[in-house]
Design an enzyme around this catalytic site. Sequence first.
Site, mmCIF file in Angstrom:
data_model
loop_
_atom_site.group_PDB
_atom_site.id
_atom_site.type_symbol
_atom_site.label_atom_id
_atom_site.label_comp_id
_atom_site.label_asym_id
_atom_site.label_seq_id
_atom_site.Cartn_x
_atom_site.Cartn_y
_atom_site.Cartn_z
ATOM 1 C CD GLU A 441 -1.700 -2.470 1.324
ATOM 2 O OE1 GLU A 441 -2.498 -3.380 1.008
ATOM 3 O OE2 GLU A 441 -0.580 -2.688 1.844
ATOM 4 C CG HIS A 511 -11.961 -8.082 4.731
ATOM 5 N ND1 HIS A 511 -11.459 -9.095 5.513
ATOM 6 C CD2 HIS A 511 -11.216 -8.081 3.600
ATOM 7 C CE1 HIS A 511 -10.453 -9.684 4.888
ATOM 8 N NE2 HIS A 511 -10.279 -9.089 3.723
#
Length: 711
Positions: A441, A511
């Site tokens: 990321e 998530h």
Amino acid sequence: MVIAPDQVADPLAGFPVQELLEDFATCCRSRALDDREILLQKQSKVFFQISGAGHEVLLTAVARALRPGSDWFFPYYRDRALVLALGVSPLDLLLQAVGSALDPASGGRQMPCHFGDRARHIVSQSSPTGSQCLPAVGCAEAGRYLVRRPELLAAGLHAAGDEVVYVSLGDGTTSEGEFWESLNTACRLHLPVLYLVADNGYAISVRAADQAPAPISELVQGFRGLAVSRCDGWDYAECRRTAAQAVARVRAGEGPGLIHARVTRPYSHSSADSQAKYRPGAELAEEARHDPIECFAAALLAAGLANAEQLDAIRRQARAEVAAAADAALAAPRPDPARVHLHLFAEGSSPTAPSASPIPAPAAPPTGEGTEPLVLAEAIRATLFERMAADERIVVFGEDVADADEGLLAEVEGKGGVFGVTRGLQRRFGSARCYNTPLAEANIVGRAVGQALRGLRPVAEIQFFDYLWPAMQQLRSELATLRWRSNGAFACPAVIRVPIGGYLKGGAIWHSQSGEAILAHVPGLRIAFPSRAADAVGLLRSALTGEDPVLFLEHKHLYRQRDCADPFPEASWQLPFGQAAVVRPGQDLTIVTWGATVRLCLETARRLEAADEADVEVIDLRTLVPWDRELVADSVRRTGRLLVVHEDVLTCGFGAEVAAFAAQECFWSLDAPVRRVTAPDLWVPYAPELEATVLPQVEDIVTGARAVLAA
């Protein structure tokens, strides 16, 4: 065979004498600047000092092979001699050291040796070690992209076909993961990046032996395509030839290079350090034998290119020039405190400005005839198609965002992101404009920074908000600060798309989290959080035509909800940041919310109307930075009551900001205490029964609303 002394080749042979003397003078100016700043720091006229001593010869030699204004530079704090060799003046450096308003690098906003010069392509430097490596890679990507698109160059963007992107760091910084992530991409894409690792044996007080199992030039040998070279940073001739060869290879398009240079550190790490506490005297004495300026002077004398008197005169001239520059810097004007807020965002914009024209009812943007409603995910996808077709500066990248390998596109359906939002972009616009990245990321966001500062409009996707945190260094220290820290010289209009939130059974802790308040706490970063398709279209269009970095939060649960669908708005319609919407007018209670809880609050209002005859107004903020204070205040002053609802946890959630604003600005209009309905300070669990307990439900909001109405 024994070689007699008079048969030894002159190591400085082949270099123009004038260049050698100029570089010696630059080295002397660099050392004199260190000495002057140390003196001024002791007099409390400079407030911090970090030394470039010991690196001077290496950097002036490397600078000879580079081109300011054509190549790009991502330096680190010991690169004083480099920027001097590139043309930055001693006065410019001292203006930063004293914190003057005339500091051309930052206007007094950054500490000394945080270099920046737009005209010379010296990108404004930040302090975190190694965070410059990934933007450097993105900058090199952008250069390659631009040089292949004459229409963008004709429109005012700049690139040279043989440009080199220089990035430097200390050996200690090679322990940082972002350095390795950058090497991975530079080598995989064969980018024209030159790494200079200046190894002085220490990272403050931590020895190189405690940092890594081997020297960095050995550790990187496994990177295919990376040309590694070594030199002693006190040997001018060796540095000059090594740099010339390394730069020539990169400039010729042969891929990235890395120079591992041994240097000395005759002064402590900084004014906050005393190396006598951890370095023995014998070691420092041995290091003094390799003082680069003295070694350079000895080489000039041995070659008969200058005599002692000439070299002494150059040293005296350097000290006099620096002394005069120091006097001028101390006499320069101080920064105006009233201007410290400028350049956080693009000119004329403010994170706290009220909306220019509050929307008093649900937004009804103009749509084309016969337009079918699109769900949120398809509306975002259609907007990306629309804007990419109109603006070749826009590139899309991230994990899994491409359709498939180019050789398989005719055989497979294509992926286009785990939620399908970017499906078809690669097929339509090619792999240069929509492509996959490593699962890293920081790599994604850092490359977006480098591309944006070159004038591209990167749209980077982070697959889940829960995995944003490895990119936090790039988000906070690079992306959000670039305009402000450079005093407006650089801009970084990148859009970071992030699916966020819960209410999807089975997402669990990894998530389903929200956390928008953490990012809202970062100055310089705009945040959009639309709850329906038309708003997403209007905000994404604004983000892609604006000049600020944007975190574009897309609630996963809303991606395909039909009650959030809208006809696709006409291409000319944009939704400005900072404009909330009254999605349901009312007179008895104001509910402020955003994201997935907008739908829950609308259902709450319907239930309260039916069961309690309560008239509830629901406001969807739509953007959090900036947020529409004016519209919220107007509503609360009419209803006298406020409930703030959000999916994120209670403590330090963004609702606390709204509540504090109402308590301060609407106190005399409030008929009841402000309340919040949020998730508790817990993670989102896996089992549906547990998830429903943690995330706010309609019943929770009804209970909270009734408590406010009854107070």
